[in-house]
Design a protein around this motif. Structure first.
Motif, PDB file in Angstrom:
ATOM      1  N   ALA A 284       0.843  -1.196   0.000  1.00  0.00           N
ATOM      2  CA  ALA A 284       0.000   0.000   0.000  1.00  0.00           C
ATOM      3  C   ALA A 284       0.879   1.247   0.000  1.00  0.00           C
ATOM      4  O   ALA A 284       1.139   1.846   1.037  1.00  0.00           O
ATOM      5  CB  ALA A 284      -0.921  -0.003   1.206  1.00  0.00           C
ATOM      6  N   ASP A 285       1.357   1.620  -1.164  1.00  0.00           N
ATOM      7  CA  ASP A 285       2.158   2.831  -1.301  1.00  0.00           C
ATOM      8  C   ASP A 285       1.994   3.353  -2.728  1.00  0.00           C
ATOM      9  O   ASP A 285       1.295   2.765  -3.538  1.00  0.00           O
ATOM     10  CB  ASP A 285       3.629   2.563  -0.979  1.00  0.00           C
ATOM     11  CG  ASP A 285       4.257   1.519  -1.895  1.00  0.00           C
ATOM     12  OD1 ASP A 285       3.519   0.858  -2.649  1.00  0.00           O
ATOM     13  OD2 ASP A 285       5.482   1.355  -1.866  1.00  0.00           O
ATOM     14  N   ALA A 286       2.633   4.448  -3.012  1.00  0.00           N
ATOM     15  CA  ALA A 286       2.623   5.002  -4.364  1.00  0.00           C
ATOM     16  C   ALA A 286       4.012   4.821  -4.967  1.00  0.00           C
ATOM     17  O   ALA A 286       5.017   5.000  -4.283  1.00  0.00           O
ATOM     18  CB  ALA A 286       2.255   6.483  -4.330  1.00  0.00           C
ATOM     19  N   VAL A 287       4.058   4.436  -6.226  1.00  0.00           N
ATOM     20  CA  VAL A 287       5.327   4.220  -6.891  1.00  0.00           C
ATOM     21  C   VAL A 287       5.287   4.889  -8.265  1.00  0.00           C
ATOM     22  O   VAL A 287       4.307   4.785  -8.986  1.00  0.00           O
ATOM     23  CB  VAL A 287       5.652   2.713  -7.004  1.00  0.00           C
ATOM     24  CG1 VAL A 287       4.612   1.969  -7.806  1.00  0.00           C
ATOM     25  CG2 VAL A 287       7.020   2.496  -7.593  1.00  0.00           C
ATOM     26  N   VAL A 288       6.358   5.614  -8.573  1.00  0.00           N
ATOM     27  CA  VAL A 288       6.464   6.268  -9.875  1.00  0.00           C
ATOM     28  C   VAL A 288       6.854   5.214 -10.897  1.00  0.00           C
ATOM     29  O   VAL A 288       7.901   4.572 -10.784  1.00  0.00           O
ATOM     30  CB  VAL A 288       7.498   7.419  -9.843  1.00  0.00           C
ATOM     31  CG1 VAL A 288       7.663   8.015 -11.231  1.00  0.00           C
ATOM     32  CG2 VAL A 288       7.080   8.473  -8.842  1.00  0.00           C
ATOM     33  N   ILE A 289       6.026   5.046 -11.897  1.00  0.00           N
ATOM     34  CA  ILE A 289       6.263   4.059 -12.949  1.00  0.00           C
ATOM     35  C   ILE A 289       7.094   4.670 -14.067  1.00  0.00           C
ATOM     36  O   ILE A 289       8.004   4.041 -14.601  1.00  0.00           O
ATOM     37  CB  ILE A 289       4.922   3.543 -13.515  1.00  0.00           C
ATOM     38  CG1 ILE A 289       4.068   2.906 -12.425  1.00  0.00           C
ATOM     39  CG2 ILE A 289       5.144   2.594 -14.685  1.00  0.00           C
ATOM     40  CD1 ILE A 289       4.656   1.672 -11.807  1.00  0.00           C
ATOM     41  N   TRP A 290       6.798   5.901 -14.427  1.00  0.00           N
ATOM     42  CA  TRP A 290       7.489   6.563 -15.534  1.00  0.00           C
ATOM     43  C   TRP A 290       7.505   8.063 -15.264  1.00  0.00           C
ATOM     44  O   TRP A 290       6.573   8.617 -14.695  1.00  0.00           O
ATOM     45  CB  TRP A 290       6.759   6.279 -16.847  1.00  0.00           C
ATOM     46  CG  TRP A 290       7.300   7.009 -18.018  1.00  0.00           C
ATOM     47  CD1 TRP A 290       8.339   6.627 -18.809  1.00  0.00           C
ATOM     48  CD2 TRP A 290       6.841   8.262 -18.542  1.00  0.00           C
ATOM     49  NE1 TRP A 290       8.543   7.564 -19.795  1.00  0.00           N
ATOM     50  CE2 TRP A 290       7.629   8.571 -19.650  1.00  0.00           C
ATOM     51  CE3 TRP A 290       5.829   9.149 -18.175  1.00  0.00           C
ATOM     52  CZ2 TRP A 290       7.458   9.730 -20.404  1.00  0.00           C
ATOM     53  CZ3 TRP A 290       5.648  10.297 -18.919  1.00  0.00           C
ATOM     54  CH2 TRP A 290       6.459  10.567 -20.017  1.00  0.00           C
ATOM     55  N   ARG A 291       8.586   8.693 -15.675  1.00  0.00           N
ATOM     56  CA  ARG A 291       8.704  10.140 -15.581  1.00  0.00           C
ATOM     57  C   ARG A 291       9.356  10.631 -16.867  1.00  0.00           C
ATOM     58  O   ARG A 291      10.294  10.016 -17.368  1.00  0.00           O
ATOM     59  CB  ARG A 291       9.556  10.517 -14.384  1.00  0.00           C
ATOM     60  CG  ARG A 291       9.481  11.981 -14.058  1.00  0.00           C
ATOM     61  CD  ARG A 291      10.093  12.263 -12.738  1.00  0.00           C
ATOM     62  NE  ARG A 291       9.320  11.521 -11.737  1.00  0.00           N
ATOM     63  CZ  ARG A 291       9.548  11.575 -10.454  1.00  0.00           C
ATOM     64  NH1 ARG A 291      10.513  12.300  -9.987  1.00  0.00           N
ATOM     65  NH2 ARG A 291       8.823  10.888  -9.612  1.00  0.00           N
ATOM     66  N   ALA A 292       8.880  11.750 -17.392  1.00  0.00           N
ATOM     67  CA  ALA A 292       9.429  12.303 -18.631  1.00  0.00           C
ATOM     68  C   ALA A 292      10.881  12.720 -18.421  1.00  0.00           C
ATOM     69  O   ALA A 292      11.285  13.095 -17.318  1.00  0.00           O
ATOM     70  CB  ALA A 292       8.603  13.497 -19.089  1.00  0.00           C
ATOM     71  N   VAL A 293      11.651  12.668 -19.487  1.00  0.00           N
ATOM     72  CA  VAL A 293      13.073  13.017 -19.416  1.00  0.00           C
ATOM     73  C   VAL A 293      13.242  14.470 -18.984  1.00  0.00           C
ATOM     74  O   VAL A 293      14.179  14.802 -18.271  1.00  0.00           O
ATOM     75  CB  VAL A 293      13.740  12.773 -20.786  1.00  0.00           C
ATOM     76  CG1 VAL A 293      15.180  13.223 -20.775  1.00  0.00           C
ATOM     77  CG2 VAL A 293      13.636  11.309 -21.167  1.00  0.00           C
ATOM     78  N   THR A 294      12.331  15.330 -19.373  1.00  0.00           N
ATOM     79  CA  THR A 294      12.454  16.756 -19.052  1.00  0.00           C
ATOM     80  C   THR A 294      12.284  17.047 -17.568  1.00  0.00           C
ATOM     81  O   THR A 294      12.726  18.094 -17.105  1.00  0.00           O
ATOM     82  CB  THR A 294      11.411  17.568 -19.842  1.00  0.00           C
ATOM     83  OG1 THR A 294      10.105  17.062 -19.543  1.00  0.00           O
ATOM     84  CG2 THR A 294      11.675  17.482 -21.327  1.00  0.00           C
ATOM     85  N   VAL A 295      11.679  16.157 -16.806  1.00  0.00           N
ATOM     86  CA  VAL A 295      11.497  16.396 -15.369  1.00  0.00           C
ATOM     87  C   VAL A 295      12.284  15.419 -14.510  1.00  0.00           C
ATOM     88  O   VAL A 295      12.113  15.388 -13.306  1.00  0.00           O
ATOM     89  CB  VAL A 295      10.000  16.317 -14.974  1.00  0.00           C
ATOM     90  CG1 VAL A 295       9.235  17.449 -15.580  1.00  0.00           C
ATOM     91  CG2 VAL A 295       9.401  14.993 -15.328  1.00  0.00           C
ATOM     92  N   ARG A 296      13.137  14.632 -15.119  1.00  0.00           N
ATOM     93  CA  ARG A 296      13.934  13.671 -14.349  1.00  0.00           C
ATOM     94  C   ARG A 296      15.064  14.338 -13.602  1.00  0.00           C
ATOM     95  O   ARG A 296      15.771  15.195 -14.144  1.00  0.00           O
ATOM     96  CB  ARG A 296      14.522  12.610 -15.264  1.00  0.00           C
ATOM     97  CG  ARG A 296      13.552  11.548 -15.609  1.00  0.00           C
ATOM     98  CD  ARG A 296      14.249  10.369 -16.194  1.00  0.00           C
ATOM     99  NE  ARG A 296      13.208   9.481 -16.704  1.00  0.00           N
ATOM    100  CZ  ARG A 296      13.361   8.655 -17.698  1.00  0.00           C
ATOM    101  NH1 ARG A 296      14.514   8.588 -18.323  1.00  0.00           N
ATOM    102  NH2 ARG A 296      12.385   7.906 -18.095  1.00  0.00           N
ATOM    103  N   ASP A 297      15.257  13.939 -12.383  1.00  0.00           N
ATOM    104  CA  ASP A 297      16.398  14.317 -11.541  1.00  0.00           C
ATOM    105  C   ASP A 297      16.757  15.794 -11.599  1.00  0.00           C
ATOM    106  O   ASP A 297      17.869  16.161 -11.965  1.00  0.00           O
ATOM    107  CB  ASP A 297      17.623  13.481 -11.924  1.00  0.00           C
ATOM    108  CG  ASP A 297      17.358  11.998 -11.792  1.00  0.00           C
ATOM    109  OD1 ASP A 297      16.586  11.635 -10.883  1.00  0.00           O
ATOM    110  OD2 ASP A 297      17.922  11.220 -12.574  1.00  0.00           O
TER     111      ASP A 297
END
Length: 174
Positions: A155-168
């Motif tokens: 029971a948690d939230a997990v990021v599956i995908w993030r756009a390259v423009t907002v990564r790190d």
């Protein structure tokens, strides 16, 4: 003639079953036709059947059933969700992040885009199986990771995908 549960199972596994039929046809042509051009076409058809089985099994793992709140439509790169309490529209090209929120009951997909509130879609909403193809078009998405996280019961939230423009953003020097 067929029990309702058996018919639902056949419908759920329709893609792998079609792939198995194509694979069987390819193997028949490859090994039992006596050579020639059909023999070599049989190998190609068998490989196509194998690919259909693999992609069909991924779709089976992605489906969470119907009967959840709301309706999902995916038309020409646009995801639309009509829910009982909320809804919205997201263009696939405008997505900045895709998160699986498992603490919600039922679990939800959270689709984020700049300048808009996130769109929350239950994983078992009517038509949610169309999201598999929409998510597969996201550049760099790891489909197997998404399916593994969907099957986990935590029971948690997990990021599956993030756009390259907002990564790190924290690692940028300037």
């Amino acid at each position: 003639m067929i029990r309702r549960e058996a018919a639902e199972t056949l419908v759920r596994f329709r893609e792998p079953l079609i792939g198995a039929g194509v694979l069987a046809l390819g193997l028949y042509w490859a090994f039992f036709t006596g050579g020639g051009l059909l023999h070599w076409i049989g190998y190609a058809v068998g490989l196509i059947g194998l690919a259909l089985i693999v992609s069909g099994l991924q779709r089976v793992r992605f489906r969470r059933g119907d009967g959840g709140p709301g309706i999902v439509q995916v038309v020409e790169g646009r995801i639309t969700y009509f829910g009982p309490l909320s809804g919205g529209v997201v263009d696939i090209e405008a997505l900045k992040a895709l998160t699986l929120v498992r603490e919600a009951k039922p679990p939800h997909w959270r689709l984020e885009q700049l300048g808009q509130p996130p769109l929350l879609i239950p994983v078992n909403a009517e038509g949610a199986e169309a999201l598999f193809d929409a998510f597969a078009h996201l550049p760099g998405i790891r489909t197997e990771y998404m399916l593994r996280e969907l099957e986990r019961g935590e029971a948690d939230a997990v990021v599956i995908w993030r756009a390259v423009t907002v990564r790190d953003p924290a690692f940028r020097l300037h």
